[in-house]
Write a protein that holds these residues in place. Structure first.
Motif, PDB file in Angstrom:
ATOM      1  N   UNK A  16       0.711  -0.916  -0.197  1.00 21.66           N
ATOM      2  CA  UNK A  16       0.314   0.176  -0.358  1.00 21.66           C
ATOM      3  C   UNK A  16       0.613   1.634   0.257  1.00 21.66           C
ATOM      4  N   UNK A  17       0.046   1.733  -0.422  1.00 23.54           N
ATOM      5  CA  UNK A  17       1.205   4.074  -0.404  1.00 23.54           C
ATOM      6  C   UNK A  17       1.141   4.091   1.102  1.00 23.54           C
ATOM      7  N   UNK A  18       2.293   4.854   1.211  1.00 26.14           N
ATOM      8  CA  UNK A  18       3.456   5.053   2.745  1.00 26.14           C
ATOM      9  C   UNK A  18       2.507   6.119   3.121  1.00 26.14           C
ATOM     10  N   UNK A  19       2.690   6.115   4.171  1.00 24.78           N
ATOM     11  CA  UNK A  19       1.793   7.525   4.982  1.00 24.78           C
ATOM     12  C   UNK A  19       2.834   7.567   5.707  1.00 24.78           C
ATOM     13  N   UNK A  20       3.309   8.490   6.100  1.00 22.00           N
ATOM     14  CA  UNK A  20       4.525   9.733   6.515  1.00 22.00           C
ATOM     15  C   UNK A  20       4.384   9.042   8.543  1.00 22.00           C
ATOM     16  N   UNK A  21       5.082   8.929   9.756  1.00 21.39           N
ATOM     17  CA  UNK A  21       4.703   8.619  10.802  1.00 21.39           C
ATOM     18  C   UNK A  21       3.400   8.283  11.460  1.00 21.39           C
ATOM     19  N   UNK A  22       3.286   7.451  10.464  1.00 19.90           N
ATOM     20  CA  UNK A  22       2.128   6.321  11.664  1.00 19.90           C
ATOM     21  C   UNK A  22       2.626   4.475  11.156  1.00 19.90           C
ATOM     22  N   UNK A  23       1.900   4.015  11.947  1.00 17.82           N
ATOM     23  CA  UNK A  23       2.340   2.483  12.222  1.00 17.82           C
ATOM     24  C   UNK A  23       0.634   2.107  11.535  1.00 17.82           C
ATOM     25  N   UNK A  24       1.445   0.756  11.165  1.00 16.67           N
ATOM     26  CA  UNK A  24       0.207   0.497  10.475  1.00 16.67           C
ATOM     27  C   UNK A  24       0.091  -1.529  11.323  1.00 16.67           C
ATOM     28  N   UNK A  25      -1.503  -1.832  11.855  1.00 15.09           N
ATOM     29  CA  UNK A  25      -1.609  -3.186  11.816  1.00 15.09           C
ATOM     30  C   UNK A  25      -2.652  -3.914  11.388  1.00 15.09           C
ATOM     31  N   UNK A  26      -1.884  -4.792  10.198  1.00 12.18           N
ATOM     32  CA  UNK A  26      -1.666  -5.912   9.408  1.00 12.18           C
ATOM     33  C   UNK A  26      -2.267  -6.917   9.583  1.00 12.18           C
ATOM     34  N   UNK A  83       0.232 -13.768  11.213  1.00 21.43           N
ATOM     35  CA  UNK A  83      -0.459 -13.478  10.283  1.00 21.43           C
ATOM     36  C   UNK A  83      -1.209 -12.354  10.987  1.00 21.43           C
ATOM     37  N   UNK A  84      -0.479 -11.329  12.251  1.00 22.88           N
ATOM     38  CA  UNK A  84      -1.046 -10.832  13.048  1.00 22.88           C
ATOM     39  C   UNK A  84       0.344  -9.691  12.766  1.00 22.88           C
ATOM     40  N   UNK A  85       0.342  -8.454  11.838  1.00 28.68           N
ATOM     41  CA  UNK A  85       1.834  -8.028  11.870  1.00 28.68           C
ATOM     42  C   UNK A  85       1.707  -6.382  11.789  1.00 28.68           C
ATOM     43  N   UNK A  86       2.817  -5.786  13.096  1.00 29.77           N
ATOM     44  CA  UNK A  86       2.553  -4.383  12.818  1.00 29.77           C
ATOM     45  C   UNK A  86       3.168  -3.925  12.709  1.00 29.77           C
ATOM     46  N   UNK A  87       3.696  -2.438  11.773  1.00 33.38           N
ATOM     47  CA  UNK A  87       4.450  -2.356  10.937  1.00 33.38           C
ATOM     48  C   UNK A  87       4.500  -1.419  10.615  1.00 33.38           C
ATOM     49  N   UNK A  88       5.911  -0.133  10.451  1.00 37.40           N
ATOM     50  CA  UNK A  88       5.546   0.612   9.735  1.00 37.40           C
ATOM     51  C   UNK A  88       6.217   1.167   8.391  1.00 37.40           C
ATOM     52  N   UNK A  89       6.181  -0.246   7.702  1.00 38.24           N
ATOM     53  CA  UNK A  89       6.677  -0.574   6.801  1.00 38.24           C
ATOM     54  C   UNK A  89       5.431  -0.294   5.482  1.00 38.24           C
ATOM     55  N   UNK A  90       5.368  -0.359   4.092  1.00 41.29           N
ATOM     56  CA  UNK A  90       4.155  -0.027   3.401  1.00 41.29           C
ATOM     57  C   UNK A  90       3.491  -1.579   2.488  1.00 41.29           C
ATOM     58  N   UNK A  91       4.179  -2.836   3.723  1.00 41.56           N
ATOM     59  CA  UNK A  91       4.195  -3.955   2.639  1.00 41.56           C
ATOM     60  C   UNK A  91       4.110  -4.791   3.598  1.00 41.56           C
ATOM     61  N   UNK A  92       3.571  -6.189   3.874  1.00 46.88           N
ATOM     62  CA  UNK A  92       3.889  -7.447   4.899  1.00 46.88           C
ATOM     63  C   UNK A  92       3.419  -8.595   3.773  1.00 46.88           C
ATOM     64  N   UNK A  93       4.262  -9.725   3.673  1.00 43.99           N
ATOM     65  CA  UNK A  93       4.163 -11.225   3.560  1.00 43.99           C
ATOM     66  C   UNK A  93       3.790 -12.414   4.052  1.00 43.99           C
ATOM     67  N   UNK A  94       2.457 -13.171   3.731  1.00 43.90           N
ATOM     68  CA  UNK A  94       1.505 -13.692   4.623  1.00 43.90           C
ATOM     69  C   UNK A  94       2.133 -14.700   3.627  1.00 43.90           C
TER      70      UNK A  94
END
Length: 643
Positions: A385-395, A418-429
């Motif tokens: 997904x598109x990155x967002x500055x200073x944001x964390x993502x719960x996937x 299968x539950x990932x917290x990341x400041x990146x804009x990608x995740x692999x399952x």
């Protein structure tokens, strides 16, 4: 003799005149009583003592205190209180220690010295020592000054002292009463006095008690000072907190004096509007928020109402909302991510506004956008997904119903892949199942001014592929239009979704060809029908195997033909043999002598059974029957001789 009358007190003997040795004695009635003689008063001379010429004391009795000089009770005005609109209640009588056996009045008469005629208060004196009388229709705007006269008969009248001024109270005049929702009642109030000086005097003595009632239950009350009400209608408000929406109540205005004595009341009906609705919100996106509006007091009505919605920084909106079972929704759009908003919602009953419900919220941060899913392998997915500055993502990865997948590891303190917290804009399952629907759940978190804000959860549905070309090595796939035998372009896709309606032509590669069946045909069409499942088709084999197989097939065919011919020959021989046999049997039957003809019996062997010893001449085998065609020569045909 003096003490024989309990209403007479030998209070003091006072020397009025001393002439020589003459002394006058004065007898006084106790407080609250008068003598009954025509010389009415509180005291009288009842006797004299003198000294004659010889020096003897002589008592001269001037009055008979036992008969004509009884002390009678003076009438008492005990109270005059307001008791209704232009009404007072007079409480009067005689002193509490009144003794009716010593004399009682025939009747009482009251007089208003300011205005009004005399009035008989009561002719029934059984109420003594205390009686009451309601005086109504006191319309004159003048104070009441009462004097009570007791009539003892025989022209003996004794009056009370003049009473102080009393001001009859009046009901207020109440105009229009309206409810603002359930939290406020507005009303108009005035008085009915025309004389300002009398109004001023009454205002100083008056309090107005304001009540909201339903039946006998008082929901709320307040007070107005007398000075707050005058001859001109004045708008007043009464705050309420316990009223129910769309319910009829009574606004009661009661007039009282400073002691809380009742001075009349007036009652006016009104119906409440809508109370504050129950309002919640649901974050839809960074620019949208859904309001969920419930009718107040748990109402489940279904109707269309005008609703006013006010949002911070936006123009107020009035619109018709349809409520179903007491619930309606409204979408707020054009909001700004991470901004704070206050929303006010008001329901209208016709054009009458109800109570305002206010909620506040901060719009969430932007949610993940431009989401893409790729498949590195047939059992893994990569989400970007598109990155967002200073944001964390719960996937999170969830099943098709949105339930997060459990941790596949049974080890403690192991993170769930299968539950990932990341400041990146990608995740692999990885480690997923083929041909399975999943949900990818993504929320954005940002800390704004020390407050953690969470975006609306983005839900992305994805279904893993079912088949892969790796399942079919040695084949090439080509496009096939449904119902067509024309081979299209080669398919270069690596993975395929389960779809039995999408067919592919297959082609063997290298030195292989399709294996043929007994009819020298093969099936080169397939489709992906499910996880790991390609539709059945002919397999690819080496060309030599196909040639050998074809030779074997020819040999098999020739062998089958020869076998069929041999079987036919055998059948023909059998048929000819049978026909010849039957012919021979017919020929033998025509030339043979009937005497020599012998028929076959299935029990023929039983002829040779030996008879029992000693019975050779008479024994006849019961299991064998000779035919009538060849009877023995010595067998008699005479029944009698046989018997």
């Amino acid at each position: 003799m003096i003490t024989s009358n309990t209403n007479i007190v030998p209070d003091t003997f006072i020397t009025k005149n001393i002439i020589g040795l003459n002394v006058e004695f004065i007898l006084s009635c106790k407080d609250g009583y008068h003598f009954s003689s025509t010389k009415a008063g509180t005291s009288q001379t009842f006797g004299k003592c003198t000294v004659d010429s010889s020096g003897n004391n002589i008592y001269r009795k001037d009055i008979d205190i036992d008969k004509t000089n009884i002390c009678l009770g003076v009438p008492v005005i005990k109270s005059i209180d307001p008791s209704g609109n232009k009404m007072v209640t007079v409480t009067y009588g005689l002193p509490d220690d009144f003794d009716a056996t010593k004399g009682k009045p025939v009747s009482f008469v009251g007089k208003n010295y300011v205005d009004g005629p005399d009035a008989e208060l009561t002719s029934d004196v059984s109420c003594l020592p205390t009686c009451t009388k309601d005086l109504s229709s006191l319309d004159a705007e003048k104070p009441l000054q009462m004097v009570i006269t007791a009539n003892y008969g025989d022209s003996v009248l004794i009056s009370s002292p003049q009473f102080k001024d009393v001001y009859p109270l009046r009901e207020a005049v109440v105009g229009t009463v309206t409810a603002k929702g359930t939290s406020m009642v507005t009303y108009q109030i005035s008085d009915s006095f025309s004389d300002n000086s009398f109004r001023t005097a009454v205002q100083a003595l008056t309090t107005y008690k304001i009540m909201v009632k339903k039946g006998s239950d008082v929901s709320v009350s307040g007070t107005l000072a007398g000075g707050d009400v005058n001859g001109s209608p004045t708008n007043k408000e009464l705050a309420t907190t316990k009223l129910t929406s769309k319910t009829t109540y009574q606004l009661v205005v009661r007039t009282e004096n400073k002691d809380g004595k009742y001075g009349g009341e007036v009652s006016t009906s009104f119906t409440t509007g809508y109370g504050p609705p129950s309002v919640t919100h649901e974050l839809i996106s960074s620019t949208e928020n859904k309001l969920k509006i419930d009718l107040p007091d748990g109402s489940t009505d279904s109707s269309t109402l005008k609703v006013k919605i006010e949002v911070t920084g936006k123009d107020a909106v009035e619109k018709q909302l349809t409520f179903t079972n007491g619930k309606a929704e409204h979408m707020l759009t054009g909001l700004v991510a991470k901004n704070s908003y206050t929303v006010k919602v008001t329901l209208f009953d016709g054009e009458s506004a109800g109570d305002v419900s206010t909620i506040a919220f901060t719009q969430g941060p932007p949610e993940a956008s431009n989401i893409k899913v790729i498949f590195p392998t047939i059992t893994s997915i990569q989400v970007t997904w598109d990155p967002i500055t200073n944001a964390m993502f719960k996937v999170k990865l969830a099943d098709k119903d949105g339930a997060p997948l459990p941790n596949p590891s049974r080890k403690r303190n192991t993170n769930n892949p299968y539950q990932v917290d990341t400041d990146k804009s990608e995740v692999l399952f990885s480690g997923l199942k083929r041909n399975t629907e999943y949900q990818v759940l993504i929320t954005t978190e940002q800390n704004i001014d020390g407050k953690l804000l969470t975006s609306k959860e983005h839900v992305e549905s994805v279904t893993t592929y079912a088949c892969t070309k790796e399942d079919k090595p040695g084949f090439k796939l080509y496009a096939k239009s449904q119902g067509s035998d024309v081979k299209g372009d080669e398919i270069t896709d690596k993975y395929f979704k389960a779809d039995s309606n999408t067919e592919f032509f297959m082609e063997c590669t290298g030195e292989t060809v399709f294996e043929v069946d007994a009819n020298l045909s093969y099936d080169n069409v397939t489709s992906c029908t499910g996880a790991n499942a390609w539709a059945p088709h002919s397999e690819c084999v080496n060309k030599e195997e196909v040639s050998n197989a074809e030779g074997r097939n020819v040999g098999v065919i020739v062998g089958v033909i020869l076998a069929v011919i041999l079987i036919l020959i055998i059948l023909i021989v059998i048929i000819l043999f049978i026909r010849r046999k039957r012919k021979d049997q017919r020929g033998n039957g025509a030339g043979a002598s009937k005497a020599n003809k012998k028929k076959y019996s299935p029990r023929e062997a039983e002829q040779h059974v030996e008879p029992p010893a000693g019975n050779e001449d008479t024994y006849r085998n019961p299991y064998y029957t000779d035919t009538n065609e060849n009877p023995p020569d010595n067998l008699s045909t005479d029944c009698d001789s046989a018997l």
